[in-house]
Enzyme design. Structure first.
Site, PDB file in Angstrom:
ATOM      1  N   ASP A 273       5.242  -4.637 -11.726  1.00  6.43           N
ATOM      2  CA  ASP A 273       6.416  -5.040 -11.056  1.00  6.43           C
ATOM      3  C   ASP A 273       7.521  -5.547 -11.740  1.00  6.43           C
ATOM      4  O   ASP A 273       8.027  -6.704 -11.658  1.00  6.43           O
ATOM      5  CB  ASP A 273       5.395  -6.505 -10.181  1.00  6.43           C
ATOM      6  CG  ASP A 273       4.370  -6.155  -9.471  1.00  6.43           C
ATOM      7  OD1 ASP A 273       4.209  -5.006  -9.264  1.00  6.43           O
ATOM      8  OD2 ASP A 273       3.614  -7.086  -9.307  1.00  6.43           O
TER       9      ASP A 273
ATOM     10  N   GLU B 193       6.002  -2.184   0.468  1.00  2.00           N
ATOM     11  CA  GLU B 193       6.241  -3.493  -0.373  1.00  2.00           C
ATOM     12  C   GLU B 193       7.560  -3.041  -1.196  1.00  2.00           C
ATOM     13  O   GLU B 193       8.073  -2.179  -1.395  1.00  2.00           O
ATOM     14  CB  GLU B 193       5.167  -4.167  -1.277  1.00  2.00           C
ATOM     15  CG  GLU B 193       4.781  -2.997  -2.094  1.00  2.00           C
ATOM     16  CD  GLU B 193       3.443  -3.438  -2.780  1.00  2.00           C
ATOM     17  OE1 GLU B 193       2.810  -4.351  -2.436  1.00  2.00           O
ATOM     18  OE2 GLU B 193       2.857  -2.700  -3.512  1.00  2.00           O
TER      19      GLU B 193
END
Length: 484
Positions: free
Chosen positions: A215, A374
């Site tokens: 991420d 997401e």
């Protein structure tokens, strides 16, 4: 509630039991005095500071015994040993004697871990040095972390267990064991000392940040590039710490250590420290992050902290809207207006107030984006706004990036298709959860993202890399060619 059953990494409505380490006394590793120098290729010794001389550069390295000429630390049949390796040795022998050195999986200044080409890690178990897959447990991470000490001869190193202080990796009868330094005092120092050499097998260009991270949020701040990732390697993504790395060239990265630990610095969240982002305004840095499926914000005068929590509560609490309140991404427009994007299952955005720590909840927008899962991330180029986002699940090799464009930072958005996906010919799986940065004073752009750690990673063992982002004449994004 989420709009669909949680089947992937964001099965996060259920807490994952973990062992919480809350104090120095609780920790099973000791603070190490050595420094790991990122981006280097050879061992260097800081003569002015002899107490801190020992170090092992991150990346591919080989370690040669100081007292058994021509023998190198290696693994064979999943057990550690030393064995003769030369230019005439087989490719397998050379590979077995090459390890990727990463910052210690259990943390600790100057501590490192060793990953073999098959993705497994050196650890001690029953005092034997073994090669095992990362179980993600606190015990495994500590057993696989070794703190670098000065060796018996100039330029050599010794490797002390992070959780069994006073015990070092040493060879006896060519086997590698973890023994106390009082064993065979006359030869122990030499038996446990190694010279760091150029690797027998060249390492990959990436991951750019050595170790297990996912991420990544990449940003250009105060004359340097910064990467803020999720710290990976934990079952259920249950880590509590955020780290920062910086670079001037996107190649050599400085590890700034832990900049925020939810377990000790945030009152309303203990773990599940995920997917941070950062913004600069009002001469301060605003660090937004996911914690226990809430979104929080902390502030600092420096991009690496120390950070303080101005709210003492989440900025966006779990349950605020449908889906999980995770994966924030900050964007500041050319007019100085800042926005926050977030979401899992549903995509949201809102204009932030000038204080950067509040917003009008009545103004929150919900986007309808094809295949959205997401990680919404927005950037602007030539008056076009680009919204990139991740599709599928981070535990799936099919996790990938799609994007949409608009003439307004809050949409409506036109879907443009996929720009980043797996390449099984290169062993690249699950490349996504992206962020984008522009090189200063140029039209050169880069995309940072994570993928399964190569060769044996998965959705909780990921690595961060960077590739160039290129545009067609009409402003659409060319498919990214993922590289090694």
């Amino acid at each position: 509630m989420t709009p669909f059953p949680r089947t992937g990494r964001h099965d996060r409505d259920h807490r994952v039991p973990i062992v919480r380490i809350r104090s120095v006394a609780d920790r099973r590793f000791v603070t190490c005095l050595a420094l790991v120098t990122l981006g280097a290729s050879l061992l260097t010794v800081a003569a002015a500071q002899p107490a801190f001389a020992a170090e092992i550069p991150a990346g591919a390295q080989s370690l040669q015994s100081v007292n058994v000429s021509g023998s190198y630390l290696r693994h064979a049949d999943y057990l550690g040993s030393i064995a003769a390796v030369s230019s005439a040795s087989s490719a397998q022998a050379k590979s077995d004697a090459t390890f990727t050195v990463t910052p210690g999986l259990a943390g600790g200044t100057g501590c490192v871990s060793f990953q073999a080409a098959n993705g497994m890690w050196l650890r001690h178990r029953d005092n034997r040095i073994r090669l095992e897959s990362n179980a993600g447990t606190a015990l495994f991470l500590a057993d696989a972390t070794f703190c670098v000490r000065d060796g018996s001869v100039s330029g050599s190193v010794r490797l002390e267990s992070s959780n069994l202080p006073g015990r070092f990796i040493r060879h006896r009868n060519s086997e590698l064991w973890l023994d106390p330094s009082t064993t065979n005092a006359s030869t122990f120092a030499a038996d446990s000392s190694f010279r760091v050499t150029a690797p027998w097998v060249a390492g990959r260009r990436s991951p750019v940040v050595k170790g297990l991270y996912g991420d990544p949020n990449i940003a250009y701040l105060n004359g340097r590039y910064y990467i803020y990732p999720t710290t990976d390697g934990y079952s259920g993504w249950a880590g509590s710490r955020f780290k920062a790395f910086s670079s001037t060239d996107l190649v050599n990265w400085t590890d700034h250590g832990t900049i925020l630990d939810l377990a000790t610095q945030v009152s309303w969240a203990d773990d599940r420290a995920w997917a941070p982002t950062i913004a600069f305004r009002n001469n301060r840095y605003y660090f937004y992050f996911s914690g226990d499926t809430n979104i929080g914000v902390v502030t600092s005068s420096s991009p690496t902290g120390p950070f303080t929590d101005p709210l003492g509560r989440p900025l966006i609490a779990a349950g605020f809207r449908s889906g999980q309140m995770i994966d924030p991404a900050a964007f500041t427009d050319t007019d100085g207006t800042s926005y926050l994007y977030w979401g899992n299952g549903s995509a949201y955005a809102v204009r932030l107030n000038s204080d950067m720590i509040s917003f009008d909840s009545a103004q929150v927008r919900t986007f309808s984006l094809p295949n959205f899962r997401e990680a919404p991330f927005v950037f602007k180029r030539n008056n076009t706004y680009y919204l990139t986002y991740s599709v599928d699940d981070t535990r799936s090799e099919n996790y990938h990036v799609e994007y949409a464009t608009s003439t307004d930072p809050l949409g409506p958005w036109t879907h443009r298709g996929t720009i980043l996906s797996k390449n099984l010919n290169l062993g690249i799986k699950g490349p996504a959860h992206q962020s984008v940065v522009k090189a200063p004073n140029s039209d050169t752009w880069y995309i940072a993202y994570h993928r399964f750690a190569i060769p044996a990673g998965n959705g909780t063992n990921r690595e961060v890399t960077i590739d160039q982002l290129r545009f067609n004449a009409d402003g659409t994004i060319q498919p990214v060619t993922p590289t090694l």
